[in-house]
Write a protein that holds these residues in place. Structure first.
Motif, PDB file in Angstrom:
ATOM      1  N   LEU A   1       4.722 -14.198  -6.759  1.00  0.00           N
ATOM      2  CA  LEU A   1       5.536 -13.023  -6.495  1.00  0.00           C
ATOM      3  C   LEU A   1       6.956 -13.288  -6.998  1.00  0.00           C
ATOM      4  O   LEU A   1       7.614 -14.218  -6.532  1.00  0.00           O
ATOM      5  CB  LEU A   1       5.531 -12.750  -4.993  1.00  0.00           C
ATOM      6  N   PRO A   2       7.436 -12.508  -7.960  1.00  0.00           N
ATOM      7  CA  PRO A   2       8.772 -12.756  -8.504  1.00  0.00           C
ATOM      8  C   PRO A   2       9.867 -12.482  -7.466  1.00  0.00           C
ATOM      9  O   PRO A   2       9.672 -11.693  -6.544  1.00  0.00           O
ATOM     10  CB  PRO A   2       8.873 -11.776  -9.673  1.00  0.00           C
ATOM     11  N   SER A   3      11.016 -13.154  -7.637  1.00  0.00           N
ATOM     12  CA  SER A   3      12.112 -12.974  -6.684  1.00  0.00           C
ATOM     13  C   SER A   3      12.645 -11.544  -6.704  1.00  0.00           C
ATOM     14  O   SER A   3      13.235 -11.091  -5.734  1.00  0.00           O
ATOM     15  CB  SER A   3      13.230 -13.976  -6.961  1.00  0.00           C
ATOM     16  N   SER A   4      12.449 -10.834  -7.798  1.00  0.00           N
ATOM     17  CA  SER A   4      12.765  -9.398  -7.852  1.00  0.00           C
ATOM     18  C   SER A   4      11.640  -8.721  -8.617  1.00  0.00           C
ATOM     19  O   SER A   4      11.082  -9.277  -9.543  1.00  0.00           O
ATOM     20  CB  SER A   4      14.109  -9.156  -8.546  1.00  0.00           C
ATOM     21  N   GLY A   5      11.277  -7.557  -8.193  1.00  0.00           N
ATOM     22  CA  GLY A   5      10.172  -6.851  -8.833  1.00  0.00           C
ATOM     23  C   GLY A   5       8.960  -6.795  -7.932  1.00  0.00           C
ATOM     24  O   GLY A   5       8.977  -7.257  -6.798  1.00  0.00           O
ATOM     25  N   THR A   6       7.906  -6.222  -8.458  1.00  0.00           N
ATOM     26  CA  THR A   6       6.692  -5.966  -7.696  1.00  0.00           C
ATOM     27  C   THR A   6       5.495  -6.541  -8.432  1.00  0.00           C
ATOM     28  O   THR A   6       5.447  -6.522  -9.658  1.00  0.00           O
ATOM     29  CB  THR A   6       6.497  -4.446  -7.521  1.00  0.00           C
ATOM     30  N   LYS A   7       4.517  -7.014  -7.673  1.00  0.00           N
ATOM     31  CA  LYS A   7       3.252  -7.490  -8.244  1.00  0.00           C
ATOM     32  C   LYS A   7       2.140  -6.684  -7.572  1.00  0.00           C
ATOM     33  O   LYS A   7       2.100  -6.568  -6.345  1.00  0.00           O
ATOM     34  CB  LYS A   7       3.088  -8.971  -7.966  1.00  0.00           C
ATOM     35  N   CYS A   8       1.240  -6.110  -8.388  1.00  0.00           N
ATOM     36  CA  CYS A   8       0.166  -5.267  -7.852  1.00  0.00           C
ATOM     37  C   CYS A   8      -1.195  -5.773  -8.308  1.00  0.00           C
ATOM     38  O   CYS A   8      -1.319  -6.347  -9.393  1.00  0.00           O
ATOM     39  CB  CYS A   8       0.327  -3.823  -8.324  1.00  0.00           C
ATOM     40  N   ILE A   9      -2.194  -5.532  -7.475  1.00  0.00           N
ATOM     41  CA  ILE A   9      -3.585  -5.768  -7.832  1.00  0.00           C
ATOM     42  C   ILE A   9      -4.335  -4.464  -7.578  1.00  0.00           C
ATOM     43  O   ILE A   9      -3.895  -3.637  -6.790  1.00  0.00           O
ATOM     44  CB  ILE A   9      -4.222  -6.925  -7.030  1.00  0.00           C
ATOM     45  N   SER A  10      -5.461  -4.286  -8.266  1.00  0.00           N
ATOM     46  CA  SER A  10      -6.216  -3.048  -8.079  1.00  0.00           C
ATOM     47  C   SER A  10      -7.702  -3.328  -8.156  1.00  0.00           C
ATOM     48  O   SER A  10      -8.136  -4.333  -8.723  1.00  0.00           O
ATOM     49  CB  SER A  10      -5.814  -2.019  -9.137  1.00  0.00           C
ATOM     50  N   GLU A  11      -8.460  -2.417  -7.578  1.00  0.00           N
ATOM     51  CA  GLU A  11      -9.917  -2.499  -7.638  1.00  0.00           C
ATOM     52  C   GLU A  11     -10.487  -1.097  -7.541  1.00  0.00           C
ATOM     53  O   GLU A  11     -10.003  -0.281  -6.753  1.00  0.00           O
ATOM     54  CB  GLU A  11     -10.464  -3.360  -6.502  1.00  0.00           C
ATOM     55  N   GLU A  12     -11.517  -0.839  -8.344  1.00  0.00           N
ATOM     56  CA  GLU A  12     -12.205   0.444  -8.238  1.00  0.00           C
ATOM     57  C   GLU A  12     -13.209   0.344  -7.101  1.00  0.00           C
ATOM     58  O   GLU A  12     -14.064  -0.548  -7.079  1.00  0.00           O
ATOM     59  CB  GLU A  12     -12.927   0.807  -9.538  1.00  0.00           C
ATOM     60  N   ILE A  13     -13.091   1.260  -6.142  1.00  0.00           N
ATOM     61  CA  ILE A  13     -13.942   1.249  -4.957  1.00  0.00           C
ATOM     62  C   ILE A  13     -14.507   2.649  -4.749  1.00  0.00           C
ATOM     63  O   ILE A  13     -13.784   3.638  -4.884  1.00  0.00           O
ATOM     64  CB  ILE A  13     -13.140   0.819  -3.705  1.00  0.00           C
ATOM     65  N   HIS A  14     -15.786   2.726  -4.421  1.00  0.00           N
ATOM     66  CA  HIS A  14     -16.427   4.014  -4.133  1.00  0.00           C
ATOM     67  C   HIS A  14     -15.884   4.577  -2.819  1.00  0.00           C
ATOM     68  O   HIS A  14     -15.242   3.876  -2.043  1.00  0.00           O
ATOM     69  CB  HIS A  14     -17.947   3.851  -3.993  1.00  0.00           C
ATOM     70  N   SER A  15     -16.180   5.827  -2.537  1.00  0.00           N
ATOM     71  CA  SER A  15     -15.808   6.401  -1.240  1.00  0.00           C
ATOM     72  C   SER A  15     -16.762   5.879  -0.170  1.00  0.00           C
ATOM     73  O   SER A  15     -17.877   5.437  -0.462  1.00  0.00           O
ATOM     74  CB  SER A  15     -15.839   7.930  -1.294  1.00  0.00           C
ATOM     75  N   ASN A  16     -16.307   5.916   1.081  1.00  0.00           N
ATOM     76  CA  ASN A  16     -17.074   5.460   2.243  1.00  0.00           C
ATOM     77  C   ASN A  16     -17.443   3.974   2.177  1.00  0.00           C
ATOM     78  O   ASN A  16     -18.545   3.593   2.568  1.00  0.00           O
ATOM     79  CB  ASN A  16     -18.337   6.302   2.449  1.00  0.00           C
ATOM     80  N   VAL A  17     -16.524   3.151   1.689  1.00  0.00           N
ATOM     81  CA  VAL A  17     -16.733   1.706   1.618  1.00  0.00           C
ATOM     82  C   VAL A  17     -15.725   1.036   2.552  1.00  0.00           C
ATOM     83  O   VAL A  17     -14.546   1.390   2.562  1.00  0.00           O
ATOM     84  CB  VAL A  17     -16.545   1.180   0.175  1.00  0.00           C
TER      85      VAL A  17
END
Length: 175
Positions: free
Chosen positions: A30-46
């Motif tokens: 995680l940088p001292s300034s800025g943002t770090k994101c992760i993502s995942e494709e997930i179905h509905s009702n999971v």
């Protein structure tokens, strides 16, 4: 048609192997300034279980404790989880919409110095099931418990194949 059938069997086998392996947490810098994101494709009702923790370095000044903020959003931008000024946390939710779900992390305030590491454990679907509780409640163990786990994995694969077929049909219909 035989080629696509073999491809589906191969894909199902790979998904089964992936689902059968225990989940592993990921480490992010995680940088001292800025943002770090992760993502995942997930179905509905999971079902989604989400744990995170900021790793405090050995050179941290104890008088200035490092904290972070976390936000998890749905594909349509709905906030599913939001915390500020934390060093660790967890969340559990059931998705109401299918698509890309995003978790973003950033350090709070004016954090000077080196980047920090965070540990993220993100589990979805069958990986969220508490098999120890199932075994105790139903008084099963050994091979029978492993068969129950495999049955859950097979059900998850079946649902995923149906989803992929439906999505493929929609894609073919729109062309």
């Amino acid at each position: 048609m035989a080629g696509s059938g073999m491809m589906m069997v191969w894909a199902a086998a790979m998904i089964m192997i992936w689902l059968a392996t225990p989940s592993q947490a990921i480490w992010l810098s995680l940088p001292s300034s800025g943002t770090k994101c992760i993502s995942e494709e997930i179905h509905s009702n999971v079902v989604v279980l989400f744990d995170y923790s900021l790793v405090q370095g050995g050179d941290d000044d104890r008088s200035h404790h490092t904290t972070m903020s976390v936000r998890v959003t749905s594909p349509f931008g709905t906030n599913l989880h939001h915390q500020e000024n934390v060093t660790k946390g967890q969340s559990a939710f059931t998705t109401s919409e299918g698509g890309i779900h995003i978790a973003c992390f950033w350090l709070d305030g004016n954090q000077k110095g080196a980047d920090r590491s965070i540990v993220v454990d993100w589990k979805t679907g069958i990986s969220t099931k508490d098999w120890d509780s199932v075994a105790k409640k139903e008084k099963i163990e050994g091979v029978e418990l492993e068969l129950r786990k495999l049955e859950g994995i097979v059900d998850a694969i079946h649902e995923n194949i149906i989803f992929l077929k439906e999505r493929g049909s929609k894609d073919e219909g729109s062309q």
